[in-house]
Design an enzyme around this catalytic site. Structure first.
Site, PDB file in Angstrom:
ATOM      1  CD1 TRP A 265      -9.551  -0.775  -2.520  1.00 24.27           C
ATOM      2  CD2 TRP A 265     -11.061   0.262  -4.193  1.00 24.27           C
ATOM      3  NE1 TRP A 265      -9.883  -1.795  -3.648  1.00 24.27           N
ATOM      4  CE2 TRP A 265     -10.325  -1.350  -4.616  1.00 24.27           C
ATOM      5  CE3 TRP A 265     -11.718   0.811  -5.037  1.00 24.27           C
ATOM      6  CZ2 TRP A 265     -10.916  -1.589  -5.852  1.00 24.27           C
ATOM      7  CZ3 TRP A 265     -12.197   0.345  -6.147  1.00 24.27           C
ATOM      8  CH2 TRP A 265     -11.614  -0.920  -6.732  1.00 24.27           C
TER       9      TRP A 265
ATOM     10  CB  SER B 119      -3.236   2.555  -0.175  1.00 21.90           C
ATOM     11  OG  SER B 119      -2.696   2.557   1.145  1.00 21.90           O
TER      12      SER B 119
ATOM     13  CG  LEU C 281      -2.695   8.933   1.328  1.00 24.43           C
ATOM     14  CD1 LEU C 281      -2.350   7.497   1.365  1.00 24.43           C
ATOM     15  CD2 LEU C 281      -3.690   9.721   0.645  1.00 24.43           C
TER      16      LEU C 281
ATOM     17  CD  GLN D  34     -14.482   7.351  -2.137  1.00 23.66           C
ATOM     18  OE1 GLN D  34     -15.131   8.226  -1.703  1.00 23.66           O
ATOM     19  NE2 GLN D  34     -15.082   6.320  -2.663  1.00 23.66           N
ATOM     20  N   GLY D  35     -10.222  10.046   0.109  1.00 25.13           N
ATOM     21  CA  GLY D  35      -9.770  11.143   0.845  1.00 25.13           C
ATOM     22  C   GLY D  35      -8.185  11.453   0.281  1.00 25.13           C
ATOM     23  N   GLY D  36      -7.722  12.809   0.772  1.00 27.05           N
ATOM     24  CA  GLY D  36      -6.438  12.852   0.121  1.00 27.05           C
ATOM     25  C   GLY D  36      -5.329  12.806   1.422  1.00 27.05           C
TER      26      GLY D  36
ATOM     27  NE  ARG E 231     -13.483  10.652   8.139  1.00 27.01           N
ATOM     28  CZ  ARG E 231     -12.251   9.982   7.453  1.00 27.01           C
ATOM     29  NH1 ARG E 231     -11.767   8.920   7.706  1.00 27.01           N
ATOM     30  NH2 ARG E 231     -12.167  10.575   6.355  1.00 27.01           N
TER      31      ARG E 231
ATOM     32  N   GLY F 172       0.645  -1.285   0.010  1.00 24.31           N
ATOM     33  CA  GLY F 172      -0.069   0.061  -0.049  1.00 24.31           C
ATOM     34  C   GLY F 172       0.964   1.186  -0.039  1.00 24.31           C
TER      35      GLY F 172
ATOM     36  CG  HIS G   1     -13.049   4.603   7.155  1.00 24.42           C
ATOM     37  ND1 HIS G   1     -13.027   4.222   5.759  1.00 24.42           N
ATOM     38  CD2 HIS G   1     -12.262   5.481   7.053  1.00 24.42           C
ATOM     39  CE1 HIS G   1     -12.093   4.825   4.986  1.00 24.42           C
ATOM     40  NE2 HIS G   1     -11.709   5.907   5.766  1.00 24.42           N
TER      41      HIS G   1
ATOM     42  NE  ARG H  37      -8.052   7.763   9.705  1.00 27.31           N
ATOM     43  CZ  ARG H  37      -8.545   7.866   8.324  1.00 27.31           C
ATOM     44  NH1 ARG H  37      -7.906   8.936   7.708  1.00 27.31           N
ATOM     45  NH2 ARG H  37      -9.771   7.585   8.096  1.00 27.31           N
TER      46      ARG H  37
ATOM     47  CD  GLU I 188     -10.958  15.264   3.356  1.00 26.07           C
ATOM     48  OE1 GLU I 188     -10.654  14.951   2.209  1.00 26.07           O
ATOM     49  OE2 GLU I 188     -10.373  14.688   4.442  1.00 26.07           O
TER      50      GLU I 188
ATOM     51  CG  HIS J  43     -16.122   7.342   6.321  1.00 23.21           C
ATOM     52  ND1 HIS J  43     -17.115   8.149   5.922  1.00 23.21           N
ATOM     53  CD2 HIS J  43     -15.011   7.876   5.839  1.00 23.21           C
ATOM     54  CE1 HIS J  43     -16.671   9.103   5.177  1.00 23.21           C
ATOM     55  NE2 HIS J  43     -15.411   9.148   5.197  1.00 23.21           N
TER      56      HIS J  43
ATOM     57  CB  ALA K  54       2.843   2.426   4.922  1.00 23.00           C
TER      58      ALA K  54
END
Length: 467
Positions: free
Chosen positions: A43, A41, A354, A45-47, A261, A11, A314, A348, A112, A220, A13
């Site tokens: 999938w 990783s 990421l 969608q966030g940055g 979240r 992934g 999530h 988190r 976000e 999530h 990391a």
């Protein structure tokens, strides 16, 4: 086989750690259970979050990270992430990653939940994981110092450094970096692929490493529900950052969509039916083309209709205990979601994960290259088998958004060891904090600020430790 470093997991990391070491001349074996660019990783969608804007700073990013962590974030880990994230973004660009830009050519920064500034970089709107993984996978595949072993699984670790694959092949190395992802797929309703069941945690525990904070599972808030073929499909937080709103069955908004979240997920959980409707009709569909396309293919048009959503497992904040260089013990490192540095605390902050992959992936690779050459030693085997459907259903039903003592005690008798450890950790924390909710203890206990739930090797009864 003999290498200087073994990285398990391809992934974000794992790839970044492998490339960091290889670019310094080290020979690296990269072991991936799946073909490259098919990991969790991919999938994402966030940055990635980094203080890149003129009105932003690492200090402001740090404040937001500490606030989201609900009194459990390890400050030193958060300082490392927020201080180094911007440099890792520039390094990603050098490796061929192209991020979304505005009409002036500057990075287009998103907002976000939990962030007080626009600091989220994306690639292809909500296709960030896909774009980054493709670029890093290509760089790894082309690098002469990296040997890629696809569709191979690790069955044990070597005491003298390295791993043993399921077929019996051993790979000696100075050190092993576990970048195997998290354990969110222990829950039956999840945004994660099935392989995210905590395999790295099982390997590390068998080898004598500590685990921590397994009670903190982030749910999530906006995973699709009731749509055939798209159950659990994640709708990125960035959509709410661009103006999407959440509504109850009566059409009323019921929550500030940009709260962290845990707050948003619990607000949906407390609605009748425990689901909500996400309205993204006012959001530019060109910003999130893969989300729009996926929903339209399933028969729902998000440009004209509201989307039924509900929380799903999530991200697990807990994992293998490491220091700020990813070190779990001699010759063994963990990075990404498999690791627990204390960075994420009890909840988190969106898109910090990421960034964590790149910041701590680099630090672990550099530290591991200073380890001594491998020596002879025994193989420490582990039973790395996926949980049954019955276990996954039990974890979802008994350790979901709100936990109770009777349910957790039932889960503590599950045949799957990692499920039992989740239950034990959740039972030990008698409070509601961030992503962990206890029905009998609805308030946060200030006496547990900074107190992390530790599972020592072979122990199934946790203890608290202050970080």
């Amino acid at each position: 086989m003999r290498n200087e470093l073994v990285v398990v997991g391809a992934g974000a990391a794992g790839l970044f750690a492998a490339l960091t070491a290889a670019r310094r001349g080290a020979r690296v074996a990269l072991v991936s259970a799946r073909p490259l660019a098919e990991t969790a990783s991919y999938w994402a969608q966030g940055g990635a979050a980094a203080a890149l804007a003129i009105d932003d700073s690492p200090a402001l990013h740090l404040e937001d990270t500490l606030e989201a962590g609900r009194g459990l974030t390890k400050r030193a880990a958060a300082e490392v992430l927020t201080g180094e994230a911007a440099a890792r973004v520039r390094e990603l660009q050098e490796l061929g990653c192209h991020f979304d830009a505005d009409r002036h050519g500057d990075l287009a920064l998103g907002l976000e939940g939990g962030h007080t500034r626009r600091r989220i970089i994306h690639a292809g709107g909500s296709a960030t994981g896909r774009r980054i993984l493709r670029a890093l996978s290509a760089a790894a595949a082309e690098h002469p110092q990296i040997t890629i072993l696809e569709q191979e699984r690790v069955a044990g670790l070597l005491e003298g450094g390295g791993v043993m694959l399921r077929g019996g092949t051993t790979i000696a190395a100075r050190a092993t970096i576990l970048a195997t992802g998290g354990a969110a797929a222990l829950w039956s309703r999840t945004t994660n692929p099935p392989g995210s069941f905590g395999s790295g945690l099982i390997l590390a525990r068998a080898a004598g490493a500590q685990l921590a904070d397994l009670e903190f599972t982030q749910f999530h808030p906006t995973a699709v529900v009731g749509l055939k073929g798209r159950e659990g499909f994640l709708i990125s937080e960035a959509v709410r950052g661009e103006g999407a709103t959440l509504h109850d069955d009566a059409g009323e908004r019921f929550v500030n969509e940009l709260e962290p979240r845990d707050h948003v997920a619990r607000a949906i959980f407390n609605l009748p039916g425990q689901k909500a409707l996400l309205d993204m009709t006012q959001v530019d569909p060109k910003r999130f083309p893969n989300i729009v396309e996926a929903l339209q293919q399933a028969g729902l048009d998000p440009t004209t209709e509201r989307i039924p959503v509900a929380p799903a497992s999530h991200y697990v904040m807990g994992g293998i205990v490491t220091d700020l260089d990813g070190r779990a013990q001699d010759r063994l490192y963990a990075v990404g979601e498999a690791a627990c540095t204390g960075l994420h605390g009890a909840n988190r902050l969106a898109s910090n994960s990421l960034s964590e992959c790149f910041v701590f992936g680099r630090r672990a690779a550099l530290a591991a290259l200073d380890d001594p050459p491998p020596t002879d030693g025994a193989v420490i085997e582990a039973n790395v088998e996926a949980p049954s459907r019955e276990t996954r259903e039990a974890v979802w039903q008994l350790a979901g958004l709100e936990r109770s003592q009777p349910n957790l005690e039932r889960l503590a008798r599950d045949p799957y060891p990692l499920a039992r450890l989740v239950a034990a950790s959740a039972l030990h924390r008698q409070e509601t904090r961030g992503a962990h909710g206890r029905a009998e203890f609805p308030e946060t206990d200030p006496a547990l600020d900074g107190r992390h739930t530790i599972l020592d090797p072979a122990a199934e009864i946790p203890r608290f430790e202050t970080w």
